[in-house]
Enzyme design. Structure first.
Site, PDB file in Angstrom:
ATOM      1  N   GLU A  45       0.877  -1.170   0.000  1.00 40.40           N
ATOM      2  CA  GLU A  45       0.000   0.000   0.000  1.00 40.40           C
ATOM      3  C   GLU A  45       0.911   1.216   0.000  1.00 40.40           C
ATOM      4  O   GLU A  45       1.622   1.462   0.965  1.00 40.40           O
ATOM      5  CB  GLU A  45      -0.887   0.052   1.249  1.00 40.40           C
ATOM      6  CG  GLU A  45      -2.103  -0.836   1.177  1.00 40.40           C
ATOM      7  CD  GLU A  45      -1.863  -2.152   1.871  1.00 40.40           C
ATOM      8  OE1 GLU A  45      -1.125  -2.176   2.859  1.00 40.40           O
ATOM      9  OE2 GLU A  45      -2.397  -3.175   1.414  1.00 40.40           O
ATOM     10  N   ASP A  56      -4.707   8.781  10.904  1.00 35.84           N
ATOM     11  CA  ASP A  56      -3.370   8.258  11.154  1.00 35.84           C
ATOM     12  C   ASP A  56      -2.788   8.699  12.480  1.00 35.84           C
ATOM     13  O   ASP A  56      -3.029   9.808  12.942  1.00 35.84           O
ATOM     14  CB  ASP A  56      -2.426   8.690  10.020  1.00 35.84           C
ATOM     15  CG  ASP A  56      -2.677   7.872   8.768  1.00 35.84           C
ATOM     16  OD1 ASP A  56      -2.558   6.644   8.856  1.00 35.84           O
ATOM     17  OD2 ASP A  56      -3.032   8.457   7.730  1.00 35.84           O
TER      18      ASP A  56
END
EC number: 4.2.1.20
Lengths: 255, 397
Positions: A45, A56
């Site tokens: 990814e 995140d």
């Protein structure tokens, strides 16, 4: 059969790695990708850095910030990976937030993905309904898989709906957290993995968030086709850059 | 509760092409949960009774609609100031926090998180949490914590925990990201109290409804003070746009009322140092909502600039984007300098020191022409106490 379908047909315990493009140095993208393939990684990814990465944790936030400071952009990313299929044979999925893709223009973006040999996209903040109504056809025509996330809070009903509209794999977020938050897999998470496995889904699953070492990787592999390592790998390249031997050592320590 | 009209959100939270909920799956259940209950809660008799009673006895509403005679004389018209500056905690923000705290309580939530830029919404959140005995965590950019020490101290004195956002530009947008991350990690017990008409649906609509008391009162008060039951103009400043959304709410369908929103253009719209989102007019997604925003060619959200911390946001509420697109509201912008001049003028003509945010709305007076029979309502969203350091520096007092 495309690269993703082939991978999930042929392999189990799939070792998938996330890293931020343009990090730690702007032109490390392709060397890191190559080193990962050489080390036996099954799937990557590739993160497109964004100014406001709200799902995140600190490690990936910091890598995104550094990559943007380095001058990273979507345009630059496509330049870096334009010839990747000459040397990279594993599937590559782009992962990022929707705004930069929207700004680039979705049609152009998908066309570019197809051109350079990107296999799928993970855009966590592109709403499922909007994808289905506006973009599904575009993705399918280009042969680009759109990969959705599910979490412990996602209902069975919604998981089924997502499954029915998935053509790559489903990204199983391991706990209610942002990336990088946990160190081990807990019983509550196992119960959730079992719940997902008992629904009888057609799409293969990879488990991500909190997968950082052999122990968490192996545990995750017992409950899915494989697992995704993100923050732990981003930390490694933060320290050692695209150094092939360190990347090989890391992947060997996981698999 | 008012019915939906073409300027309000549809069931998916879309205002025309703007709004929606562009959120990662981790936030989906939280948002769905809130979406399922907020209208019923706000519409319930129990909520309305408690909310109205707090607005009256705790916040101090209705806030006066004051005919500013000397200001009116200067502009040869009739200028009414909607005195949100007289609310408890000194701004309109408290209308929303008191309302959302009650919604949180109805939902059985025990922990409140909020984002704040200059600290006004943080203080209003901490105040409402102290009032209700709920745990409060306020995210604030590291840079803002240093710039706004008195508000940080107020929040702490009110019992809130102030957490520094240390990523990105370390300001309001990053504090919002941190609050969203907290909510991702704490989906069960936590309520996210957003301070403006921004964020994923249902926040823009929910916050607008809770600020709608401003226009509800204006409508009542203007008919008592003039021979018409509507004002000719309603003028308010916009950053995210909550005081403007509340000031416009009950006039959206009444096209006789001209709505004017004033953005902060900082050093000037084309200076690169601005927060005039609409004037720059670039569409995208920020904090879960499709709207106009400030971004680079690569779709990275850029840092805005304004002398007024409350208008210093790189996006704008999706309803305002829609009001702009449909021409229902006129959008103007005022620079730092124009806002400062307007602040000084109001202070010396009327004896009211306005907040820098509200001064941008006042600065519109020099950019418009009125007839002598017009009634012009300007929302004075907050008082200027918090801005004294800036005023002292700029005016040399």
């Amino acid at each position: 059969m495309n690269r993703l379908q082939q991978l999930f047909r042929d392999k189990k315990d799939i070792c998938s790695v996330y890293f931020t493009a343009g990090y730690p140095n702007i032109d490390d993208t392709l060397p890191v990708l190559k080193a990962l393939e050489d080390a036996g990684t099954d799937l990557v990814e590739l993160g497109m850095p964004f100014s406001d990465p709200l799902a995140d944790g600190p490690t990936i936030q910091a890598s995104s910030e550094q990559a943007l400071e380095n001058g990273m952009s979507i345009k630059r990313l496509f330049e870096q990976i334009k010839d990747m299929r000459q040397t990279i044979s594993m599937p590559v999925v782009l992962m990022g937030y929707f705004n930069p893709v929207f700004k680039y223009g979705i049609e152009n973006f998908i066309a570019k993905c197809k051109e350079v040999g990107v296999d799928g996209l993970i855009l966590p903040d592109l709403p499922f309904d909007e994808y289905r109504e506006k973009y599904l056809e575009l993705f399918e025509e280009a042969g680009i898989a759109n990969i959705f996330l599910i979490t412990p809070q996602t209902s069975d009903e919604r998981i089924k709906l997502i499954d029915a509209n998935s053509n790559g794999f489903i990204y199983v977020v391991s706990s209610a957290s942002v990336t990088g938050a946990k160190k081990e897999v807990e019983q509550g998470q196992i119960n959730y993995f079992n719940r997902v496995n008992n629904i009888g889904l057609q799409s293969p699953r990879l488990i991500g968030f909190g997968i950082s070492n052999r122990s968490t990787f192996k545990t995750a592999c017992q409950h899915a086709s494989g697992a995704i390592i993100g923050s732990a790998f981003v930390k490694l390249i933060g320290e050692h850059g695209a150094e092939g031997s360190k990347i090989e050592e890391f992947i060997k320590s996981i698999k | 509760m008012s019915t939906r009209n073409k300027y309000q959100a549809d069931e998916n939270g879309m205002y025309g092409q703007f709004g929606g909920a562009y959120i990662p799956e981790m936030l989906y259940p939280n948002i769905e949960n809130l979406k399922a209950v907020y209208e019923d809660i706000i519409g319930s008799a129990a909520f309305q009774q408690e909310y109205k009673s707090l607005l009256k006895d705790y916040v101090g509403r209705p806030s006066p609609l004051y005919l500013a005679k000397r200001l009116s004389e200067k502009y040869q018209t009739n200028i009414y100031l909607k005195r949100e500056d007289l609310n408890h905690t000194g701004a309109h923000k408290i209308n929303n926090t008191v309302g959302q705290i009650l919604i949180a309580k109805h939902m059985g939530k025990e922990r409140i998180i909020a984002e704040t830029g200059a600290g006004q919404h943080g203080v209003a959140s901490a105040t409402a949490c102290a009032l209700m005995g709920l745990k409060c965590v306020v995210y604030m950019g590291e840079v803002d914590i240093k710039r706004q020490a008195p508000n940080v101290a107020r929040m702490k004195m009110l019992g809130a925990e102030v957490k520094a956002a240390t990523s990105g530009s370390r300001t309001l947008k990053d504090a919002t990201n941190e609050a969203l991350r907290d909510w991702i990690c704490n989906p069960e017990d936590t309520f996210y109290l957003i301070g403006s008409v921004v964020g994923p649906h249902p926040y823009p609509d929910m916050v607008a409804r809770l600020q709608a008391v401003i226009s509800e009162e204006i409508k009542q008060q203007i008919s008592e003070k003039t021979n018409k039951d509507y004002p000719d103009y309603v003028i308010a400043c916009v950053g995210g746009g909550s005081n403007a959304a509340g000031s416009f709410y009950h006039f959206l369908d009444d096209e006789r009322v001209k709505l004017v929103a004033v953005e902060a253009s900082g050093m000037g719209v084309d200076s690169g140092e601005t927060a005039a989102t609409i004037a720059l007019g670039d569409m995208g997604i920020i904090h879960g909502s499709k709207t106009y925003l400030m971004q680079s060619d690569d779709g990275q959200i850029t840092e805005p600039y304004s002398i007024s911390a409350g208008l210093d946001y790189p996006g704008i509420g999706p309803q305002h984007a829609h009001l702009f697109d449909t021409n229902r509201a006129q959008f103007l912008s005022a620079t730092d300098k124009e806002a400062l001049d307007a602040a000084l003028q109001l202070t010396q003509l009327e004896g009211i020191i306005p907040a820098l945010e509200s001064s941008h709305a006042l600065a519109a007076l020099d950019k418009m022409t009125f007839s002598e029979n017009d009634s012009v309502v300007i929302t004075l969203s907050g008082r200027g106490d918090k801005d004294m350091a800036t005023y002292m520096e700029r005016f040399g007092f």
